[in-house]
Design a protein around this motif. Structure first.
Motif, mmCIF file in Angstrom:
data_model
loop_
_atom_site.group_PDB
_atom_site.id
_atom_site.type_symbol
_atom_site.label_atom_id
_atom_site.label_comp_id
_atom_site.label_asym_id
_atom_site.label_seq_id
_atom_site.Cartn_x
_atom_site.Cartn_y
_atom_site.Cartn_z
ATOM 1 N N ASP A 184 28.741 48.790 38.512
ATOM 2 C CA ASP A 184 28.513 47.336 39.713
ATOM 3 C C ASP A 184 30.052 47.081 39.789
ATOM 4 N N LEU A 185 30.937 47.362 38.602
ATOM 5 C CA LEU A 185 32.289 46.955 38.869
ATOM 6 C C LEU A 185 32.908 47.657 40.075
ATOM 7 N N ILE A 186 32.522 49.099 40.081
ATOM 8 C CA ILE A 186 33.054 49.802 41.232
ATOM 9 C C ILE A 186 32.402 49.371 42.658
ATOM 10 N N ASP A 187 31.043 49.273 42.669
ATOM 11 C CA ASP A 187 30.449 48.849 43.825
ATOM 12 C C ASP A 187 30.772 47.684 44.419
ATOM 13 N N GLN A 188 31.134 46.818 43.686
ATOM 14 C CA GLN A 188 31.273 45.222 44.128
ATOM 15 C C GLN A 188 32.805 45.140 44.424
ATOM 16 N N GLY A 189 33.636 46.196 44.194
ATOM 17 C CA GLY A 189 35.153 46.115 44.402
ATOM 18 C C GLY A 189 36.008 45.525 43.498
ATOM 19 N N TYR A 190 35.426 45.296 42.088
ATOM 20 C CA TYR A 190 36.312 44.824 40.972
ATOM 21 C C TYR A 190 37.029 45.961 40.554
ATOM 22 N N SER A 191 36.724 47.326 40.561
ATOM 23 C CA SER A 191 37.342 48.523 39.997
ATOM 24 C C SER A 191 37.351 49.467 41.306
ATOM 25 N N PRO A 192 38.685 50.015 41.541
ATOM 26 C CA PRO A 192 38.414 51.281 42.521
ATOM 27 C C PRO A 192 37.822 52.397 42.220
ATOM 28 N N PRO A 193 37.351 53.233 43.074
ATOM 29 C CA PRO A 193 36.612 54.350 42.541
ATOM 30 C C PRO A 193 37.528 55.521 42.160
ATOM 31 N N ASN A 194 36.849 56.453 41.306
ATOM 32 C CA ASN A 194 37.464 57.668 41.216
ATOM 33 C C ASN A 194 38.849 57.344 40.423
ATOM 34 N N VAL A 195 38.994 56.503 39.356
ATOM 35 C CA VAL A 195 40.019 56.241 38.572
ATOM 36 C C VAL A 195 40.368 57.530 37.753
ATOM 37 N N ALA A 196 41.529 57.823 37.711
ATOM 38 C CA ALA A 196 41.800 59.151 37.069
ATOM 39 C C ALA A 196 41.856 58.902 35.473
ATOM 40 N N GLN A 197 42.029 60.048 34.612
ATOM 41 C CA GLN A 197 42.353 60.033 33.448
ATOM 42 C C GLN A 197 43.364 59.088 33.062
ATOM 43 N N ASP A 198 43.040 58.215 32.183
ATOM 44 C CA ASP A 198 44.246 57.399 31.709
ATOM 45 C C ASP A 198 44.919 56.483 32.967
ATOM 46 N N GLY A 199 44.332 56.425 33.992
ATOM 47 C CA GLY A 199 44.740 55.761 35.262
ATOM 48 C C GLY A 199 44.607 54.551 34.846
ATOM 49 N N ASN A 200 43.643 53.750 34.124
ATOM 50 C CA ASN A 200 43.490 52.201 33.790
ATOM 51 C C ASN A 200 44.522 51.825 33.160
ATOM 52 N N ILE A 201 44.899 52.556 32.065
ATOM 53 C CA ILE A 201 45.997 51.944 31.311
ATOM 54 C C ILE A 201 47.365 52.001 32.165
ATOM 55 N N LYS A 202 47.645 53.136 32.839
ATOM 56 C CA LYS A 202 48.644 53.249 33.733
ATOM 57 C C LYS A 202 48.692 51.887 34.800
ATOM 58 N N GLY A 203 47.544 51.738 35.250
ATOM 59 C CA GLY A 203 47.442 50.682 36.209
ATOM 60 C C GLY A 203 47.719 49.198 35.575
ATOM 61 N N LEU A 204 47.398 49.071 34.340
ATOM 62 C CA LEU A 204 47.688 47.876 33.546
ATOM 63 C C LEU A 204 49.324 47.714 33.442
ATOM 64 N N LEU A 205 49.930 48.931 33.053
ATOM 65 C CA LEU A 205 51.216 48.876 32.740
ATOM 66 C C LEU A 205 52.249 48.784 34.004
ATOM 67 N N SER A 206 51.680 49.196 35.175
ATOM 68 C CA SER A 206 52.251 49.039 36.505
ATOM 69 C C SER A 206 51.799 47.665 37.137
ATOM 70 N N SER A 207 51.100 46.797 36.492
ATOM 71 C CA SER A 207 50.817 45.513 37.068
ATOM 72 C C SER A 207 50.072 45.901 38.284
ATOM 73 N N GLU A 208 48.940 46.701 38.328
ATOM 74 C CA GLU A 208 48.109 46.855 39.400
ATOM 75 C C GLU A 208 46.743 46.386 39.162
ATOM 76 N N THR A 209 46.522 46.036 37.877
ATOM 77 C CA THR A 209 45.333 45.640 37.243
ATOM 78 C C THR A 209 45.558 44.590 36.121
ATOM 79 N N ALA A 210 44.508 44.021 35.878
ATOM 80 C CA ALA A 210 44.793 42.768 34.582
ATOM 81 C C ALA A 210 44.002 43.242 33.369
ATOM 82 N N TYR A 211 42.789 43.972 33.428
ATOM 83 C CA TYR A 211 42.373 44.111 31.923
ATOM 84 C C TYR A 211 42.152 45.550 31.895
#
Length: 438
Positions: A253-280
């Protein structure tokens, strides 16, 4: 730490075939017993003991030799030789090395390794050692001693724990008009924050379908919804229960409802946090040592309670005493002295991004004064869940990640993905029972 666990899981799965052959010729689990281990420090003739561990990255390769050097300087009759190598390499080498009498005298394994090694006859039973050293389950976080047990006997002594936490990029929150001091603790507050972030054009939590850290988040959610990964005797998968479906549906649901992008790569989430593209980002305590966090304004908190119960995934590491062919009892006794000393002197282990398992060390106020970012992880330990302990479990666990990836990429519904994975995992559990005699 993170990629090391992943490599370890893959290698352990590949090594099962070797271990299965050895299990039949190494005797029963625990082999010849623990030998004579006194309650006091080893006082016998000088011995040299070998210590295998998988700490090859981060601060650990610096700290481990320092601790060993200090131990050696304080014990004239014991020399500890440090042999670091990849976790996966340990899993592959251990069976043949122990059978040939060339394995380590003491090693560290993760909670989901212990039962496999014990079933293969690679480990000495540690019940007498635990008693001699004066340990009990109350000396460690609740449930942790059980992670080092197999068929009612103890084979491991806890060393460290690594729970998940919620990492927060405060600058991203401010850009969306959210006060960083208000940290979400439940589903309502968490989803409200994600909705506000979405309104500001920010995908607030990037969900991935990999072990790091999607699988750990999913497992946390299964427990939060009141479920479990397997039944009590680990003969049947239960991660496809209603709780499992609720957990995976929350993530899709986080993806389907637009709270997360689709197809996040391996370690993409922590990289997104560190690059200030995401919050949590739901990630492990090991990230507190990530120097890239120095580039952002960040905090960390316990993961929010999305389901009906507080729960969080945690890995663990345990000391193991090896059942080498012709194992010298003096070396085992010396290894026990080493283990006790290491646990008593483990306060600095927090520097590596892992929490000391020993309660008296971990609960010392000085630990938080020195490492304030650890407090949220310490606070979550009372409701932490540790790895499932059963021989060959890593092969079944890999299918959980497969299901996660299939659902998050839209290839299957959460229910279908989990059902398919559970059927395959049940077949592996049945095979493991036949191979290991459970």
């Amino acid at each position: 730490m993170n990629k090391g666990i992943a490599r370890r899981a893959i290698a352990a799965t590949l090594a099962l075939g070797v271990g299965i052959v050895l299990a039949g010729c190494a005797g029963s689990a625990g082999g010849s017993g623990s030998g004579a281990v006194p309650g006091e420090d080893y006082a016998g003739p000088k011995v040299s003991i070998t210590f295998w561990n998988g700490w090859t990255g981060g601060a650990a390769p610096v700290l481990v030799p320092k601790l060993i050097e200090k131990f050696n300087s304080e014990h004239d009759n014991i020399e500890v030789k440090n042999v670091p190598q990849e976790w996966g390499d340990i899993a592959k080498k251990m069976p043949l090395a122990v059978k040939a009498g060339k394995g380590p005298d003491v090693a560290v394994g993760h909670g989901d390794d212990i039962a496999t090694y014990a079933a293969q006859g690679l480990l000495l039973g540690a019940d007498d050692i635990v008693d001699a050293l004066g340990y009990s389950a109350d000396d460690f976080p609740e449930g942790l001693m059980e992670a080092g047990a197999y068929q009612g006997d103890q084979y491991g002594i806890p060393w460290s724990v690594t729970p998940l936490g919620l990492y927060v990029n405060n600058d991203v929150l401010r850009s969306a008009g959210i006060d960083p001091a208000v940290v979400p603790t439940d589903k309502e507050s968490y989803m409200a924050a994600l909705e506000t972030l979405k309104g500001a054009g920010i995908a607030g939590e990037w969900v991935d379908g990999y072990v790091f850290t999607g699988t750990f988040e999913f497992q946390s959610l299964v427990w939060q919804f009141g479920g479990d990964l397997y039944n009590d005797d680990v003969t049947k998968s239960t991660f496809n229960s209603d709780a499992g479906v609720q957990a995976l549906t929350h993530m899709t649901d986080l993806i389907d409802q637009g709270y997360s992008p689709p197809n996040v790569a391996q370690d993409g989430n922590i990289k997104g946090l560190l690059s200030s593209e995401t919050a949590y980002n739901w990630n492990g305590v090991w990230q507190t040592t990530n120097e890239s966090f120095n580039q952002i304004d960040w905090t960390v908190a316990p993961v929010p309670q999305i389901g009906t119960e507080k729960a969080v995934w945690s890995s663990s590491t345990h000391w193991m005493f090896l059942n080498n062919k012709g194992q010298n009892q003096d070396k085992t006794a010396a290894a026990a002295t080493f283990v006790k000393w290491m646990n008593e002197n483990s306060a600095g282990w927090a520097e590596t991004g892992e929490l000391p398992a020993a309660n008296d060390v971990r609960n010392d106020p000085a630990l938080i004064e020195t490492y304030p970012n650890l407090k949220p992880f310490l606070d979550s330990l009372p409701y932490a869940h540790y790895e499932t302990s059963a021989p060959g479990i890593t092969a079944a666990n890999a299918l959980i990640t497969t299901a996660l990836n299939e659902a998050l990429t839209g290839k299957k519904s959460p229910q279908a993905a989990l059902d398919d994975a559970a059927r395959q995992a049940d077949a592996i559990l049945e095979q493991n029972a036949a191979k290991y005699g459970d």
